[in-house]
Design a protein around this motif. Structure first.
Motif, PDB file in Angstrom:
ATOM      1  N   ARG A   1      -2.091  -5.739   2.694  1.00  0.00           N
ATOM      2  CA  ARG A   1      -3.742  -6.066   2.089  1.00  0.00           C
ATOM      3  C   ARG A   1      -4.101  -5.341   2.647  1.00  0.00           C
ATOM      4  NH1 ARG A   1      -3.038 -11.713   1.078  1.00  0.00           N
ATOM      5  NH2 ARG A   1      -0.783 -12.221   1.184  1.00  0.00           N
ATOM      6  N   MET A   2      -5.027  -4.291   3.307  1.00  0.00           N
ATOM      7  CA  MET A   2      -5.521  -3.231   3.442  1.00  0.00           C
ATOM      8  C   MET A   2      -5.292  -2.056   2.220  1.00  0.00           C
ATOM      9  SD  MET A   2      -5.143  -3.073   7.859  1.00  0.00           S
ATOM     10  CE  MET A   2      -6.801  -1.936   7.915  1.00  0.00           C
ATOM     11  N   ASN A   3      -3.978  -1.730   1.300  1.00  0.00           N
ATOM     12  CA  ASN A   3      -3.687  -0.720   1.163  1.00  0.00           C
ATOM     13  C   ASN A   3      -4.009  -1.224  -0.387  1.00  0.00           C
ATOM     14  OD1 ASN A   3      -2.350   0.557   2.683  1.00  0.00           O
ATOM     15  ND2 ASN A   3      -0.445   0.259   2.306  1.00  0.00           N
ATOM     16  N   ASP A   4      -4.417  -0.056  -0.963  1.00  0.00           N
ATOM     17  CA  ASP A   4      -4.667  -0.370  -2.619  1.00  0.00           C
ATOM     18  C   ASP A   4      -3.503  -0.623  -3.441  1.00  0.00           C
ATOM     19  OD1 ASP A   4      -6.250  -1.229  -4.860  1.00  0.00           O
ATOM     20  OD2 ASP A   4      -8.021   1.103  -4.641  1.00  0.00           O
ATOM     21  N   ALA A   5      -2.882  -1.109  -3.437  1.00  0.00           N
ATOM     22  CA  ALA A   5      -1.630  -0.859  -3.984  1.00  0.00           C
ATOM     23  C   ALA A   5      -0.979  -2.284  -4.543  1.00  0.00           C
ATOM     24  CB  ALA A   5      -0.356  -0.580  -2.850  1.00  0.00           C
ATOM     25  N   LYS A   6      -0.135  -2.118  -5.813  1.00  0.00           N
ATOM     26  CA  LYS A   6       0.289  -2.911  -6.648  1.00  0.00           C
ATOM     27  C   LYS A   6       1.305  -3.617  -5.037  1.00  0.00           C
ATOM     28  CE  LYS A   6       3.199  -3.758 -10.319  1.00  0.00           C
ATOM     29  NZ  LYS A   6       4.464  -3.240 -10.722  1.00  0.00           N
ATOM     30  N   SER A   7       1.090  -5.257  -5.262  1.00  0.00           N
ATOM     31  CA  SER A   7       1.741  -5.830  -4.309  1.00  0.00           C
ATOM     32  C   SER A   7       1.801  -6.855  -4.727  1.00  0.00           C
ATOM     33  CB  SER A   7       1.307  -5.100  -3.086  1.00  0.00           C
ATOM     34  OG  SER A   7       2.200  -6.190  -2.076  1.00  0.00           O
ATOM     35  N   TYR A   8       2.451  -8.218  -4.195  1.00  0.00           N
ATOM     36  CA  TYR A   8       3.003  -9.662  -4.674  1.00  0.00           C
ATOM     37  C   TYR A   8       1.432 -10.761  -4.365  1.00  0.00           C
ATOM     38  CZ  TYR A   8       3.375  -9.880   0.627  1.00  0.00           C
ATOM     39  OH  TYR A   8       3.427  -9.578   1.953  1.00  0.00           O
ATOM     40  N   ALA A   9       0.479  -9.826  -3.704  1.00  0.00           N
ATOM     41  CA  ALA A   9      -0.404 -10.251  -3.981  1.00  0.00           C
ATOM     42  C   ALA A   9      -2.474  -9.657  -3.276  1.00  0.00           C
ATOM     43  CB  ALA A   9      -0.893 -10.808  -2.329  1.00  0.00           C
ATOM     44  N   LYS A  10      -2.760  -9.542  -4.235  1.00  0.00           N
ATOM     45  CA  LYS A  10      -3.984  -8.505  -4.204  1.00  0.00           C
ATOM     46  C   LYS A  10      -4.393  -7.953  -2.988  1.00  0.00           C
ATOM     47  CE  LYS A  10      -7.871 -11.433  -5.875  1.00  0.00           C
ATOM     48  NZ  LYS A  10      -9.137 -10.948  -4.150  1.00  0.00           N
ATOM     49  N   PRO A  11      -4.894  -6.420  -2.776  1.00  0.00           N
ATOM     50  CA  PRO A  11      -5.628  -6.335  -1.838  1.00  0.00           C
ATOM     51  C   PRO A  11      -7.092  -6.885  -1.491  1.00  0.00           C
ATOM     52  CG  PRO A  11      -5.928  -4.605  -3.569  1.00  0.00           C
ATOM     53  CD  PRO A  11      -4.546  -5.805  -4.434  1.00  0.00           C
TER      54      PRO A  11
ATOM     55  N   ALA B   1     -10.871  -6.714  -0.620  1.00  0.00           N
ATOM     56  CA  ALA B   1     -10.924  -5.510  -0.478  1.00  0.00           C
ATOM     57  C   ALA B   1     -12.145  -5.534   0.689  1.00  0.00           C
ATOM     58  CB  ALA B   1     -12.551  -6.146  -2.318  1.00  0.00           C
ATOM     59  N   LEU B   2     -12.972  -3.388  -0.048  1.00  0.00           N
ATOM     60  CA  LEU B   2     -13.587  -3.099   1.035  1.00  0.00           C
ATOM     61  C   LEU B   2     -15.122  -4.259   1.152  1.00  0.00           C
ATOM     62  CD1 LEU B   2     -13.520   0.467   0.051  1.00  0.00           C
ATOM     63  CD2 LEU B   2     -12.423  -0.419   1.922  1.00  0.00           C
ATOM     64  N   GLY B   3     -15.379  -4.563   2.363  1.00  0.00           N
ATOM     65  CA  GLY B   3     -16.497  -4.917   3.156  1.00  0.00           C
ATOM     66  C   GLY B   3     -16.373  -6.507   2.869  1.00  0.00           C
ATOM     67  N   GLU B   4     -14.763  -7.108   2.206  1.00  0.00           N
ATOM     68  CA  GLU B   4     -14.518  -8.189   2.116  1.00  0.00           C
ATOM     69  C   GLU B   4     -14.065  -8.595   3.396  1.00  0.00           C
ATOM     70  OE1 GLU B   4     -12.978  -9.534  -2.017  1.00  0.00           O
ATOM     71  OE2 GLU B   4     -11.287  -9.872  -0.516  1.00  0.00           O
ATOM     72  N   VAL B   5     -13.819  -9.691   4.073  1.00  0.00           N
ATOM     73  CA  VAL B   5     -12.954 -10.200   5.377  1.00  0.00           C
ATOM     74  C   VAL B   5     -11.915 -10.484   5.508  1.00  0.00           C
ATOM     75  CG1 VAL B   5     -12.816 -12.210   6.639  1.00  0.00           C
ATOM     76  CG2 VAL B   5     -14.852 -12.112   5.538  1.00  0.00           C
ATOM     77  N   MET B   6     -11.577 -10.034   6.095  1.00  0.00           N
ATOM     78  CA  MET B   6      -9.638  -9.598   6.054  1.00  0.00           C
ATOM     79  C   MET B   6      -9.596 -10.974   5.820  1.00  0.00           C
ATOM     80  SD  MET B   6      -8.277  -7.041   6.794  1.00  0.00           S
ATOM     81  CE  MET B   6      -6.707  -7.257   7.580  1.00  0.00           C
ATOM     82  N   VAL B   7      -8.089 -10.873   5.000  1.00  0.00           N
ATOM     83  CA  VAL B   7      -7.067 -12.805   5.239  1.00  0.00           C
ATOM     84  C   VAL B   7      -6.400 -12.639   6.368  1.00  0.00           C
ATOM     85  CG1 VAL B   7      -7.033 -12.514   2.650  1.00  0.00           C
ATOM     86  CG2 VAL B   7      -4.786 -11.029   4.025  1.00  0.00           C
TER      87      VAL B   7
END
Lengths: 333, 333
Positions: free
Chosen positions: B54-64, B66-72
């Motif tokens: 989720r830290m990468n800005d890559a197409k995956s099954y869940a959206k990454p 965002a910068l500045g956003e709380v880690m999931v």
């Protein structure tokens, strides 16, 4: 029958690429049949990529050909003498008769050819092992749904050409990958695929992207290596990958390292290796459908025919290098 | 509640290995809840390998993220204030509350913890997402039969440890792969696997061969890379490979090239990538079985607990490098 039998035997095990000197042509007296056996004069011999695996002394799904033994292979021919209750002289048959002119059989794995609307050599191709391979792999493992995109490599080959045409029959978008412009033109213009990409032209990923605007739902894999890696970048979530062959890897000493394994995880791909002989129960249904589609002109095919048993090794090596066009056969009569 | 909220946000996207400087600790005023919402004070935060993706800005099954956003991330905690009809102050809950002390929720993806026979943090492990991942991957995809051999990588981890224990419950031989003698001893002596191989000790193939005299029928894959390649040399015909994770590949810039792809074909292996969130219908049955097995002492587990939110980044990076032992948690209260 004062004729001699001619056979191609395995002379030595190849290291890396197979060479003509790995084979040897031998002359033998015509074999005699016993009770419960019959003698077949083969008309056409089938050459198939799996045979390369049988030349290695490696653990696999089938035992290797022994040194000095006749190379394995399917053929179509005519029964010329019989002491078997179910086969008579004059019957046309398809079976595992090997790389030789004459074979003795007890009927194991042999089927009589009844439907003569279809030419004899097609029983080694579209209505034979390669056709059933395409059918089982695409329909049972690939499970394509109408509207989905099916991609197949080695698309002008005996298996690949059938895969794309069945995909079209089932309402899918069919995209082939093949080597060279001529093969690609054939795949689109004669076989009716929606598109075909020439992997030798470079930019395969970009071309694939353009040809699969909705991504890839089924990838029928015949080749492996870099093409497989490239396709993995375009697969959709829940894509299916029937893994039928890895022809790019059969004839090399160092296997290709597949990098995009993470796509299998991220996209929850189901990849399944298969061998058509594990699916014997499906053969009758497959052959019935395939024969009807051929008769109806919905499945078309092409053959490359080498002349004479002595040319089988060269034709086989040519096929491993993609120099055939459609099903590779050797005419023996 | 004059307290402040503390959060860990994504400060920048890692290139290759994640670093502590990719994260930033921020202080925020305590959030206010609206109608239909409630406020959770988290007690334990779960750290899991998927977060690296989720830290990468890559197409995956869940959206990454965002910068500045709380880690999931998943957490367990207590409802401290509620304007939601189904949740009351004092309820214990598990849900996607992120890397922070306090979270506002509308109840999406949140479950109440009713069965207090099981300790709170286990709802992030054996009776939570990792446990259900093990259950669904092994039973639904791996389909082990009694007497078969199941191999699992990252065997001392939150998922792997449960995989082997379920395999044993189902009558299979369970063989783990883990990093280091201490982890391997734990896997065998505490978790009850039949064997565990230390991949750091070298000779993994030879050790695997000795530990799997009947070959491998199910390989539950958590790590990828060279371990995956080695295991592929030992799989049996018709083996199943639930592909759950590739932790060795998450934190590198160049992916490993998988060489033994031909084993998937020759052995007609079924490999399937999966994400536990695609299998929501199976959660209730899985959680019921897992809870019972934990209560009965048939499934055991271990936790590594970091203290305080500020230590979450270091603990996360440690986990990616295998420095945790069992489920990695952060204690927040």
């Amino acid at each position: 029958m004062s004729e001699k039998n001619l056979q191609i035997v395995l002379a030595r095990r190849p290291i890396g690429a197979a060479q003509e000197t790995d084979f040897r042509l031998e002359e033998q007296p015509l074999p005699r049949i016993g009770e419960g056996q019959f003698l077949v004069r083969s008309h056409y011999l089938s050459l198939d990529p799996y045979m390369r695996g049988r030349m290695n002394d490696a653990k696999s799904y089938a035992k290797p050909v022994a040194l000095g033994e006749v190379m394995v292979g399917g053929a179509v021919g005519e029964v010329v003498e019989s002491r078997h209750s179910a086969f008579r002289a004059g019957d046309f048959v398809v079976g595992p008769f090997g790389w030789q002119l004459y074979a003795v059989s007890d009927g194991s794995g042999v089927h009589k050819i009844e439907d003569r609307r279809i030419p004899l050599p097609a029983y080694l191709g579209v209505v034979g092992m390669p056709g059933v391979t395409a059918y089982v792999g695409l329909l049972d493992i690939g499970q394509p749904k109408a509207g989905e995109t099916v991609v197949v490599s080695a698309a002008s080959g005996a298996v690949g050409g059938v895969v794309g045409q069945i995909a079209r029959i089932k309402g899918c978008r069919a995209v082939g990958i093949a080597g060279g412009r001529e093969k690609c033109r054939y795949v689109v213009e004669e076989l009716g695929f929606d598109a075909c990409l020439d992997y030798k032209a470079g930019d395969l990923y970009e071309n694939l992207k353009n040809a699969t605007p909705q991504g890839i739902d089924v990838y029928f894999e015949n080749v492996g290596g870099e093409i497989f890696d490239t396709v993995l970048r375009r697969v959709n979530p829940f894509a299916r990958v029937p893994l039928c062959g890895l022809i790019s890897q059969y004839n090399v000493s160092e296997p290709y390292g597949l990098k995009n394994v993470s796509s299998l995880l991220v996209n929850r791909v189901k990849l399944q290796g298969f061998i058509v002989s594990d699916h014997l129960a499906r053969w009758p249904a497959a052959l019935k459908d395939l024969a009807q589609w051929v008769v109806d002109g919905r499945i078309r095919y092409r053959e490359t025919v080498a002349e004479g048993l002595a040319n089988a090794p060269a034709a086989f090596i040519g096929m491993l290098n993609g120099r055939n066009f459609g099903k590779q056969l050797v005419k023996l009569i």
